[in-house]
Design an enzyme around this catalytic site. Structure first.
Site, short mmCIF file in Angstrom:
data_model
loop_
_atom_site.label_atom_id
_atom_site.label_comp_id
_atom_site.label_asym_id
_atom_site.label_seq_id
_atom_site.Cartn_x
_atom_site.Cartn_y
_atom_site.Cartn_z
N SER A 149 0.84 -1.20 0.00
CA SER A 149 0.00 0.00 0.00
C SER A 149 0.87 1.25 0.00
O SER A 149 2.04 1.22 0.37
CB SER A 149 -0.90 0.02 1.24
OG SER A 149 -0.12 0.17 2.41
N LYS A 155 0.30 -1.34 15.39
CA LYS A 155 -1.06 -1.66 15.85
C LYS A 155 -1.65 -2.86 15.11
O LYS A 155 -2.63 -3.43 15.56
CB LYS A 155 -1.97 -0.44 15.74
CG LYS A 155 -2.32 -0.01 14.35
CD LYS A 155 -3.38 1.07 14.39
CE LYS A 155 -3.82 1.42 12.97
NZ LYS A 155 -5.01 2.26 12.97
N ASP A 156 -1.05 -3.24 13.97
CA ASP A 156 -1.53 -4.42 13.23
C ASP A 156 -0.94 -5.72 13.77
O ASP A 156 -1.39 -6.81 13.39
CB ASP A 156 -1.14 -4.32 11.75
CG ASP A 156 -1.91 -3.24 11.01
OD1 ASP A 156 -3.01 -2.87 11.47
OD2 ASP A 156 -1.42 -2.76 9.97
N SER A 213 -13.28 -0.55 12.96
CA SER A 213 -12.75 -0.79 14.30
C SER A 213 -13.86 -0.80 15.35
O SER A 213 -14.61 0.16 15.50
CB SER A 213 -11.74 0.32 14.64
OG SER A 213 -11.51 0.40 16.02
N ARG A 215 -13.33 -0.76 18.55
CA ARG A 215 -12.92 0.24 19.54
C ARG A 215 -13.47 1.62 19.16
O ARG A 215 -14.11 2.31 19.97
CB ARG A 215 -11.39 0.30 19.65
CG ARG A 215 -10.87 1.50 20.45
CD ARG A 215 -9.37 1.64 20.34
NE ARG A 215 -8.89 1.90 19.00
CZ ARG A 215 -8.84 3.10 18.42
NH1 ARG A 215 -9.25 4.18 19.08
NH2 ARG A 215 -8.37 3.25 17.20
N ARG A 247 -13.76 -1.12 4.90
CA ARG A 247 -12.36 -1.53 4.95
C ARG A 247 -11.64 -1.03 3.72
O ARG A 247 -12.24 -0.53 2.79
CB ARG A 247 -12.27 -3.07 5.05
CG ARG A 247 -12.79 -3.57 6.40
CD ARG A 247 -12.33 -4.95 6.74
NE ARG A 247 -10.94 -5.15 6.41
CZ ARG A 247 -10.48 -6.23 5.77
NH1 ARG A 247 -11.29 -7.18 5.38
NH2 ARG A 247 -9.19 -6.35 5.51
N GLY A 248 -10.31 -1.18 3.73
CA GLY A 248 -9.50 -0.74 2.59
C GLY A 248 -8.43 0.23 3.04
O GLY A 248 -8.37 0.61 4.21
N ASN A 249 -7.56 0.60 2.10
CA ASN A 249 -6.51 1.55 2.46
C ASN A 249 -7.11 2.95 2.64
O ASN A 249 -8.31 3.15 2.44
CB ASN A 249 -5.36 1.53 1.43
CG ASN A 249 -5.84 1.88 0.03
OD1 ASN A 249 -6.71 2.74 -0.14
ND2 ASN A 249 -5.28 1.23 -0.97
N ARG A 285 -10.92 4.31 1.78
CA ARG A 285 -11.89 4.68 2.82
C ARG A 285 -12.40 6.10 2.62
O ARG A 285 -13.58 6.38 2.84
CB ARG A 285 -11.25 4.53 4.21
CG ARG A 285 -10.95 3.09 4.55
CD ARG A 285 -10.60 2.95 6.01
NE ARG A 285 -9.79 1.77 6.25
CZ ARG A 285 -9.56 1.25 7.43
NH1 ARG A 285 -10.06 1.82 8.50
NH2 ARG A 285 -8.80 0.19 7.57
#
Length: 304
Positions: free
Chosen positions: A11, A84-85, A130, A132, A150-152, A156
């Protein structure tokens, strides 16, 4: 110097992170030359299954698993991830050799309509994948609709028009790394929206036994690494999975580390917060203590 191959997702954001890692490696290792560094783009499960919810396709490590497998097979020498991934529990044969200096850890809204917290009112539709973020937004106003997207980052942002959304919520670090700052309409302070564990941190991973870890260590940011250790230890203690709605942020001031964390119940109806400050050298202990305290507070309402 033999060739070094860096592996990461393909990406735009991953490429920006790889460029940053490469720049720092060259700057901090005089015997390393640009022509010695290659790049390999790796498609991950998360990239290949964009039409499904993350929970449907197996959890948090979706954006790292294939990259880590390439590292274990020695197809690449260094892996670059958004921290975070990554799963809280790392593969025993691998090592995060460096945490780059943290970027902006906050969450932001991109929208034509939403400029202030007061604009987050009944009927507003926000795009996010998310749990959260969804639950934190609903704490601000439980009549906000959160639509799964979802997506880059570009994808988004485009979905605002495609899905008739009022805005999307994203990590400031990614938006800023792609130089899309001007599109940000609202920045949340961490008192209102506590970020994901590791948000804004680039992690550089290698095989534990490789000499290359000495090169990587030179680009490690000490303060960021201590914060990452505390946040990830908290996450390890909680257990949980990709559906666990949890936020955590560690900050250092005057050699003291403060970790603030928030955990939502399985139902999402309740949240539990706890913060602790202690000597920065106790980062891991602070993380474990905070994680255990959240579990105690949640009791039967949160199942690992």
């Amino acid at each position: 110097m033999t060739k070094i191959t860096i592996g990461a997702r393909g990406s735009k954001l991953s490429l920006a992170y790889v460029a940053k890692v490469k720049e720092l490696l060259l700057k901090n290792n005089n015997d390393l030359k640009e022509e010695n560094i290659n790049f390999k783009a790796i498609k991950t499960s998360g990239d290949l299954n964009l039409n499904k919810n993350i929970s449907e396709i197996g959890g948090k490590n979706l954006f790292c698993k294939e990259i880590e497998e390439s590292l274990l097979k020695k197809e690449i020498d260094i892996a670059v991830h958004s921290l975070k991934d990554m799963e809280a529990n790392e593969n025993e044969s691998l090592l995060i050799g460096a945490y780059l200096k943290r970027n902006d850890y906050r969450d932001v809204i991109i929208s034509e309509k939403i400029k202030n917290i007061s604009d987050l009112k009944k009927g507003i539709k926000i795009g996010s994948s998310s749990k959260r973020r969804e639950l934190q937004l609903k704490k601000i106003n439980n009549q906000i609709s959160v639509i799964n997207i979802r997506g880059n980052i570009d994808t988004r942002i485009n979905k605002i028009n495609e899905k008739n959304l009022d805005g999307v919520i994203l990590a400031a670090a990614g938006v800023k790394s792609l130089k899309l700052d001007k599109k940000i309409s609202l920045i949340f302070n961490h008192e209102l929206i506590l970020p994901a564990v590791g948000q804004g941190i680039i992690a550089v991973q290698c095989r534990k036994e490789d000499e290359i870890k000495k090169l990587i260590k030179r680009i490690n940011d000490r303060e960021t690494s201590l914060c990452a250790i505390a946040e990830r230890r908290m996450l390890q203690t909680i257990g949980g999975n990709c559906e666990t709605a949890v936020g955590g942020l560690a900050e250092i001031s005057n050699n003291n580390l403060k970790l603030k964390a928030q955990l939502f119940s399985d139902s999402g109806d309740e949240s539990y917060s706890y913060e602790m400050t202690g000597p920065e050298k106790d980062a891991s202990i602070i993380g474990e203590t905070v994680g255990q305290k959240l579990l105690d507070l949640a009791g039967e309402k949160f199942k690992k």
